[in-house]
Motif scaffolding. Structure first.
Motif, PDB file in Angstrom:
ATOM      1  N   PRO A  50       0.873  -1.405  -0.017  1.00 34.14           N
ATOM      2  CA  PRO A  50       0.002   0.106   0.248  1.00 34.14           C
ATOM      3  C   PRO A  50       0.879   1.265   0.071  1.00 34.14           C
ATOM      4  O   PRO A  50       0.566   2.297  -0.704  1.00 34.14           O
ATOM      5  CB  PRO A  50      -0.880  -0.084   1.330  1.00 34.14           C
ATOM      6  CG  PRO A  50      -0.635  -1.442   1.877  1.00 34.14           C
ATOM      7  CD  PRO A  50       0.358  -2.222   1.149  1.00 34.14           C
ATOM      8  N   PHE A  51       2.006   1.148   0.651  1.00 28.45           N
ATOM      9  CA  PHE A  51       2.638   2.445   0.688  1.00 28.45           C
ATOM     10  C   PHE A  51       3.486   2.686  -0.525  1.00 28.45           C
ATOM     11  O   PHE A  51       3.545   3.754  -1.104  1.00 28.45           O
ATOM     12  CB  PHE A  51       3.730   2.400   1.867  1.00 28.45           C
ATOM     13  CG  PHE A  51       3.518   2.159   3.411  1.00 28.45           C
ATOM     14  CD1 PHE A  51       3.354   3.228   4.003  1.00 28.45           C
ATOM     15  CD2 PHE A  51       3.137   0.740   3.947  1.00 28.45           C
ATOM     16  CE1 PHE A  51       2.844   3.191   5.375  1.00 28.45           C
ATOM     17  CE2 PHE A  51       2.596   0.601   5.010  1.00 28.45           C
ATOM     18  CZ  PHE A  51       2.401   1.948   5.935  1.00 28.45           C
ATOM     19  N   PHE A  52       3.742   1.563  -1.379  1.00 28.45           N
ATOM     20  CA  PHE A  52       4.647   1.843  -2.313  1.00 28.45           C
ATOM     21  C   PHE A  52       3.509   2.301  -3.640  1.00 28.45           C
ATOM     22  O   PHE A  52       3.673   3.023  -4.535  1.00 28.45           O
ATOM     23  CB  PHE A  52       5.195   0.442  -3.187  1.00 28.45           C
ATOM     24  CG  PHE A  52       6.670   0.558  -2.394  1.00 28.45           C
ATOM     25  CD1 PHE A  52       7.593   1.296  -2.649  1.00 28.45           C
ATOM     26  CD2 PHE A  52       7.010  -0.870  -1.615  1.00 28.45           C
ATOM     27  CE1 PHE A  52       8.904   1.000  -2.187  1.00 28.45           C
ATOM     28  CE2 PHE A  52       8.083  -0.688  -0.919  1.00 28.45           C
ATOM     29  CZ  PHE A  52       9.097   0.055  -1.079  1.00 28.45           C
ATOM     30  N   THR A  53       2.298   1.751  -3.509  1.00 33.95           N
ATOM     31  CA  THR A  53       1.068   2.175  -4.379  1.00 33.95           C
ATOM     32  C   THR A  53       0.932   3.632  -4.284  1.00 33.95           C
ATOM     33  O   THR A  53       0.789   4.352  -5.279  1.00 33.95           O
ATOM     34  CB  THR A  53      -0.087   1.415  -4.210  1.00 33.95           C
ATOM     35  OG1 THR A  53       0.166   0.183  -3.395  1.00 33.95           O
ATOM     36  CG2 THR A  53      -0.906   1.194  -5.621  1.00 33.95           C
ATOM     37  N   LEU A  54       0.862   4.144  -3.096  1.00 35.65           N
ATOM     38  CA  LEU A  54       0.611   5.404  -2.965  1.00 35.65           C
ATOM     39  C   LEU A  54       1.590   6.480  -3.394  1.00 35.65           C
ATOM     40  O   LEU A  54       1.167   7.425  -4.209  1.00 35.65           O
ATOM     41  CB  LEU A  54       0.440   5.839  -1.322  1.00 35.65           C
ATOM     42  CG  LEU A  54      -0.561   5.624  -0.510  1.00 35.65           C
ATOM     43  CD1 LEU A  54      -0.337   6.228   0.824  1.00 35.65           C
ATOM     44  CD2 LEU A  54      -1.627   6.790  -1.234  1.00 35.65           C
ATOM     45  N   ILE A  55       2.766   6.275  -3.569  1.00 39.25           N
ATOM     46  CA  ILE A  55       3.857   6.928  -4.073  1.00 39.25           C
ATOM     47  C   ILE A  55       4.507   6.522  -5.543  1.00 39.25           C
ATOM     48  O   ILE A  55       5.217   7.282  -6.027  1.00 39.25           O
ATOM     49  CB  ILE A  55       5.307   6.950  -3.184  1.00 39.25           C
ATOM     50  CG1 ILE A  55       5.619   5.625  -2.998  1.00 39.25           C
ATOM     51  CG2 ILE A  55       4.589   7.662  -1.670  1.00 39.25           C
ATOM     52  CD1 ILE A  55       6.921   5.654  -2.098  1.00 39.25           C
ATOM     53  N   GLU A  56       3.887   5.662  -5.996  1.00 42.44           N
ATOM     54  CA  GLU A  56       4.163   5.021  -7.252  1.00 42.44           C
ATOM     55  C   GLU A  56       3.905   6.407  -8.348  1.00 42.44           C
ATOM     56  O   GLU A  56       5.146   6.617  -9.015  1.00 42.44           O
ATOM     57  CB  GLU A  56       3.303   3.900  -7.530  1.00 42.44           C
ATOM     58  CG  GLU A  56       3.968   3.240  -8.919  1.00 42.44           C
ATOM     59  CD  GLU A  56       2.903   2.132  -9.308  1.00 42.44           C
ATOM     60  OE1 GLU A  56       2.284   1.612  -8.529  1.00 42.44           O
ATOM     61  OE2 GLU A  56       3.072   1.716 -10.764  1.00 42.44           O
ATOM     62  N   LYS A  57       2.813   6.800  -8.416  1.00 40.05           N
ATOM     63  CA  LYS A  57       2.530   7.787  -9.526  1.00 40.05           C
ATOM     64  C   LYS A  57       3.409   8.981  -9.355  1.00 40.05           C
ATOM     65  O   LYS A  57       4.110   9.504 -10.233  1.00 40.05           O
ATOM     66  CB  LYS A  57       1.149   8.147  -9.430  1.00 40.05           C
ATOM     67  CG  LYS A  57       0.070   7.162 -10.098  1.00 40.05           C
ATOM     68  CD  LYS A  57       0.045   7.632 -11.515  1.00 40.05           C
ATOM     69  CE  LYS A  57      -0.365   6.873 -12.669  1.00 40.05           C
ATOM     70  NZ  LYS A  57      -1.636   6.049 -12.050  1.00 40.05           N
ATOM     71  N   PRO A  58       3.455   9.902  -8.138  1.00 40.48           N
ATOM     72  CA  PRO A  58       4.353  10.779  -8.082  1.00 40.48           C
ATOM     73  C   PRO A  58       5.962  10.606  -8.421  1.00 40.48           C
ATOM     74  O   PRO A  58       6.533  11.464  -8.893  1.00 40.48           O
ATOM     75  CB  PRO A  58       4.272  11.156  -6.688  1.00 40.48           C
ATOM     76  CG  PRO A  58       3.222  10.254  -5.858  1.00 40.48           C
ATOM     77  CD  PRO A  58       2.760   9.427  -6.833  1.00 40.48           C
ATOM     78  N   VAL A  59       6.288   9.379  -7.907  1.00 38.74           N
ATOM     79  CA  VAL A  59       7.742   9.001  -8.172  1.00 38.74           C
ATOM     80  C   VAL A  59       8.018   8.868  -9.496  1.00 38.74           C
ATOM     81  O   VAL A  59       8.988   9.609 -10.254  1.00 38.74           O
ATOM     82  CB  VAL A  59       8.042   7.752  -7.570  1.00 38.74           C
ATOM     83  CG1 VAL A  59       9.324   7.204  -8.029  1.00 38.74           C
ATOM     84  CG2 VAL A  59       8.274   8.021  -5.773  1.00 38.74           C
TER      85      VAL A  59
END
Lengths: 531, 525
Positions: free
Chosen positions: B484-493
């Protein structure tokens, strides 16, 4: 019924009188105080302060009213163009009146403790304010000089008002000597200006100086023998008769003499605003003067001198800004450096604030170096913020002044938080603002100055200016450390009088409001320098 | 409800401020009321921020929950808030750690409680403001404002050298941020203005405009911002304020300092510094090289210094230098893995180091000393404490199944893709990290009780459990199921990497086998 004197008066108030009405009112109130003071007993002396406050209120109302004709017709001129009412004057007059009112409110209890509750004090405050207003409204070298001297003479007396105290006497004497010296330099500069241009009206002086007007060429021609000379003389008689009597030998050296005049005027004014290296009088006078007078000197006198300086520099010398820009920049950096470094080691709060006010003068001068529209807004904003935050900071010292406690040393502030939490919070706000931490008025003032420096491509100056915030914060927080983090000694709890509370609230309100919602204040500053 | 939903970020931002204002009206002597009020608003602050997670819709627009109101029209500053996945995580970390830090102060602070809780709540507002501001002016205001409560937290409730540490912290950070102010003003001034338009402080607009700046200007701007963030992080030569501030601050102050304040620096790097990297590859490589070398030095140097500390708190403070070195390494590797790992590691560091400071706080409250030599064999009298401390130590040193591993591994993976040497130095840091943390644990907890005073130390009480267990829970959560944490930041990253390192995706695609006619498949559907 027709009474001649009344109709003459109304006639006068519609013409020249309107231009100086705020000053006239203040003068009348000052004279009134001198009259009424005799009839008051010792216990009633505080009524003088009420009368003085009423005077500033009336005057402020008139200033507020004058805004309407100025808006409708542009600047008003009176007394053969020697006095003007323009947004610049209205802005500064409002600042002077606010400062005067603050000082009056803060003086009552202070003078009671010092047992110097005299009517002359308040009258002198008002007269000083009249002088300052003429410094801002003067459009003629003579009026400006008279305004300056009116202010300065009142200040010399006020500084020495604690007759029984040595420090006060010493400060007064120093102030008189150095003040007279600087006024003389300024007067010499003025005389050169007059000799070069044959006029004391500053817009005429500007006409002669500005190369593009072609006037100096005509003057040059008019001094030639022959038909061309006569023709030029005729033209000149029509457009600018004062120039007919100029000394040709002087005019031949116009450039160098103009430079000399500029330097003399600048030095005189740098003395008045206490910029390095003409600042030596400031710490001694600040320390020795009664604290309310210190506020007045540091806040109002400095702002008034800046008003005069701005008027002269922006009107008379503006065409040559590129030439003197670096001189002013040097003075500004010197003021920042010396003001900030010397403040680091002070143990007397009044002296510390004196050095800090030297550095503030440096920031304002940097605005003059940048010289664009943002810089003008910044200068206005900075001076506005400076008045309220400095007055507030000194006001805390006045609150501390109790019977048997001077309250000016850093040690005297120890444990202020425990003794009087509200004063400690206010002190913190003023210190943050003086240092330029958002969201306070002081930050916004600095913001405009820094932005102007970047806009005009002075990155090095900008870096100097911002980095001096760091030592500044250090010495301001020395005050905060004593007030907040040191244990209170056996010093008494300071008791705030109502008048002091009002003055402090106003100062704190403006300091915070101008930081949290700067829009109206920005508009005000832009209005003052609407160019 | 609609009003709340439209102004959720303002609600998150101002809940602590409201709490601080209400606390003002409680009389100074009512200590219990201050504690209850402070904790109430700490919890409330966290609860109000929870809807951000529940209402989060990934990938709608670059910034969600935006609020944009005019503030100072004459200079173009606006009250513009908004968050992406990265700031969401940091905001949640702030409210979560804030709540725990406030709870941890219950029995530690007995003097001037009123001001203490007011300042903690003010600090919360300042920090949240930094993470959610999308207007440079607003951002700067929060960035500076936050220094004042922290100064007082250290200066009033700190230990012996508190005055020195407090002013050092303030001056260091201020020196960086005033230079940043100039960079912001330059960005503001050089950004082109549409004819008839006014200048703006809007972050997305200005950063987009900055893409068209000349390289020298971008380099200047980059360094202008760099010092502010490098001091905040703190990167290697600018770190000297940190050991003093962390050591002298009260427990809650250290938790917030390490947990959240340092992240403002890394957040600034990601949000503002990366888009200002010059386009020219030589210039860029030189900058990256400097920053990476500083990060690697911080990793190794920080860890080495940890090995010789006598003071537990100072040791953990230096471990922050090392851990934050990983974060900056990940950021400036400019790969998706590095960046994502860096964000996760920032959260991890907040959780683990925050918990470590709480653990030192627990010991300090019992013994009023932080010297390692004073302790030894504490596992016997304090078994629960020993268990939790072990888990936290392992999480901090990067044990698999715990959060630290995920962050460090991903960062090293990202760094490896660029340079094997970087990764190798980073791994050295991981090893040293295990060394100093385990050695510390051994000296404090194992063996027989050497100091008779320690024989009857009480174990964790309920309140202390309540502060530590949630952190342990999150540590396991990120360690076991970080998706869940990686999904949250995937797009902005992904967006950031595409913007600052467009070559990366091209090179990655080149490595894959050629995809055959995806369009044909789409048509077949």
């Amino acid at each position: 019924m027709h009474i001649a004197i009344f109709s003459a008066l109304t006639e006068y108030l519609r013409g020249d009188g309107a231009v100086i009405l705020p000053e006239v009112e203040l003068t009348l109130f000052g004279l009134g105080i001198l009259l009424i003071d005799f009839t008051l007993g010792v216990k009633e002396r505080y009524l003088n302060a009420g009368l003085a406050l009423a005077g500033t209120a009336f005057s402020a109302f008139t200033v507020w009213k004058l805004r309407i004709p100025v808006e409708a017709n542009g600047s008003l001129y009176g007394f053969h163009d020697s006095v003007t009412v323009d947004p610049f004057f209205l802005f500064f007059a409002a600042l002077f009146l606010a400062a005067t009112a603050l000082v009056i409110l803060l003086s009552v209890k202070f003078l009671e403790i010092e047992q110097e509750q005299e009517g002359e004090y308040y009258a002198l405050l008002l007269f000083a304010c009249v002088g300052m207003m003429f410094m801002a409204s003067g459009f003629d070298l003579i009026v400006m000089f008279l305004g300056l001297e009116t202010m300065a003479l009142s200040f010399y007396v006020l500084t020495g008002f604690l007759r029984r105290e040595k420090r006060s006497n010493e400060a007064s004497l120093k102030y008189v000597l150095l003040g007279a010296f600087s006024s003389a330099i300024l007067a010499y500069g003025f005389s050169l200006l007059y000799g070069l241009t044959g006029t004391t009206n500053i817009s005429n002086i500007k006409l002669v100086f500005s190369s593009d007007a072609g006037l100096s060429r005509i003057i040059e021609l008019s001094q030639m023998p022959g038909a061309g000379g006569l023709q030029a003389q005729a033209l000149l008689a029509e457009r600018y008769p004062a120039a007919l009597h100029l000394d040709p030998s002087l005019f031949a050296h116009q450039t160098i003499l103009a430079a000399a005049a500029f330097i003399l005027v600048a030095v005189g004014l740098f003395f008045k605003v206490a910029a390095v290296p003409f600042h030596q009088w400031a710490p001694d006078v600040y320390e020795g003067a009664p604290t309310p007078v210190t506020i007045f000197v540091s806040v109002a006198s400095k702002t008034a001198s800046f008003a005069l300086l701005l008027r002269l520099f922006l009107v008379v010398f503006w065409g040559t800004q590129v030439n003197w820009m670096y001189l002013v920049a040097g003075i500004a950096v010197a003021s920042l450096t010396w003001g900030n470094l010397a403040a680091l080691t002070q143990t007397n709060v009044k002296r510390l604030l004196a050095y800090s006010s030297i550095s503030h003068a440096g920031y304002v001068l940097l605005g003059l170096v940048a010289g664009n529209k943002t810089a003008m807004t910044g200068i206005g904003y900075y001076l506005l913020a400076y008045i309220f935050m400095t007055a507030g900071a000194f006001a805390i010292l006045i609150v501390l002044r109790q019977k048997g406690l001077i309250g000016e040393e850093l040690e005297d502030l120890n444990g202020l938080y425990q003794r009087s939490p509200s004063s400690a919070v206010l002190l913190l706000i003023f210190m943050l603002s003086l240092a330029g931490i958002p969201p306070t008025a002081g930050f916004m003032g600095k913001y405009f100055i820094f932005l102007a420096l970047i806009e005009t491509k002075h990155p090095v100056l900008a870096v100097f200016a911002v980095l001096y915030i760091v030592p500044a914060l250090y010495y301001y927080f020395r005050i905060v450390v004593h007030a907040w983090l040191k244990a209170p000694g056996d010093a008494p709890r300071p008791v705030m009088s109502n008048a002091q509370a009002v003055a402090l609230s106003v100062a704190a309100f403006v300091t915070l409001a101008a930081g949290l919602y700067p829009e109206p204040f920005t508009r005000l500053a832009q209005y003052a320098f609407g160019r | 409800m609609d009003f709340f939903a439209n102004h959720i970020l303002s609600a998150v931002l101002f809940t602590p401020l409201v709490g601080a204002t209400l606390l003002l009206f409680i009389p100074r002597e009512a200590e219990l009321a201050h504690k209850i009020g402070g904790n109430l608003f700490g919890v409330l602050g966290f609860l109000v921020s929870l809807p951000l997670v529940f209402w989060w819709k990934p990938g709608l627009e670059p910034f969600s929950f935006q609020e944009n109101v005019s503030w100072i029209p004459s200079i173009g500053a606006r009250y513009h808030l908004g968050i992406d996945g990265i700031s969401l995580l940091l905001v949640m970390l702030t409210t979560f750690l804030g709540m725990i830090a406030i709870l941890s102060s219950w029995s530690a602070i007995h003097q001037r409680t009123k001001e203490y809780y007011i300042l903690l709540l003010l600090l919360q507002t300042g920090m949240i403001g930094v993470f959610i501001s999308l207007d440079f002016f607003l951002f700067y205001v929060f960035w500076e404002v936050m220094l004042v409560p922290m100064y007082f937290l250290i200066g009033v409730w700190g230990s012996d050298r508190r005055l020195y540490a407090a002013i050092k912290f303030f001056l260091y950070t201020l020196a960086g941020s005033v230079v940043m102010l100039l960079a912001i003003l330059a960005l503001y001034f050089y950004a082109p203005v549409a004819p008839g338009g006014t200048r703006t402080f809007d972050v997305p607009t200005l950063l987009a405009a900055a893409q068209h700046f000349s390289d020298p200007l971008k380099v200047w701007l980059f360094w202008g911002f760099f010092f502010a963030f490098a001091i905040k992080v703190p990167m290697f030569p600018f770190h000297t304020w940190l050991p003093d501030a962390h050591t002298e601050a009260p427990t809650a102050g250290s938790v917030i300092l390490a947990g959240v304040l340092l992240k403002m620096g890394t957040y600034g790097f990601i949000r503002f510094s990366l888009p200002l990297l010059p386009v020219d590859s030589v210039l860029r490589a030189r900058i990256i090289q400097i920053v990476i070398v500083l990060s690697l030095v911080a990793i190794v140097y920080g860890a080495l210094v940890c090995l010789m500390q006598k003071d537990m708190k100072r040791l953990i403070a230096y471990s922050s230098v090392s851990h934050l070195g990983f974060c900056t390494l990940g950021i400036f590797a400019l790969t998706p893995n590095g960046l994502a790992g860096s964000v996760i590691q920032q959260i991890n560091h907040g959780i683990s180091t925050g918990a470590l400071f709480l653990i030192v706080g627990v010991l300090y409250e019992r013994r009023h000393t932080r010297m390692i030599s004073e302790f030894g064999g504490l596992a016997t009298p304090m078994p629960n404490f020993a268990a939790i401390y072990l888990i936290i130590s392992l999480s901090s040193l990067g044990m698999p199944l715990l959060n630290g591993f995920i962050g460090e591994f991903t960062i090293l993976q990202g760094a490896f893709q660029v340079s094997k040497a970087w990764a190798a130095w980073g791994v050295l840091g991981v090893i040293l990290g295990a060394a100093y943390l385990l050695w510390l644990y051994q000296r404090v907890m194992f063996g027989s009780v050497t100091n008779p005073v320690n024989e009857h130390l009480p174990d964790l009480n309920l309140r202390e459990m309540a502060t530590l267990v949630p952190l342990v829970f999150v540590a396991f959560w990120i360690g076991i199921y970080p998706k869940p944490f990686f999904t949250l930041i995937e797009k902005p990253v992904q967006k950031i990497v595409e913007q600052v390192n467009p070559n990366f995706y091209q090179m990655e695609r080149a490595k894959l086998p050629p995809v055959t006619a995806p369009t044909a498949m789409a048509e077949a559907k």
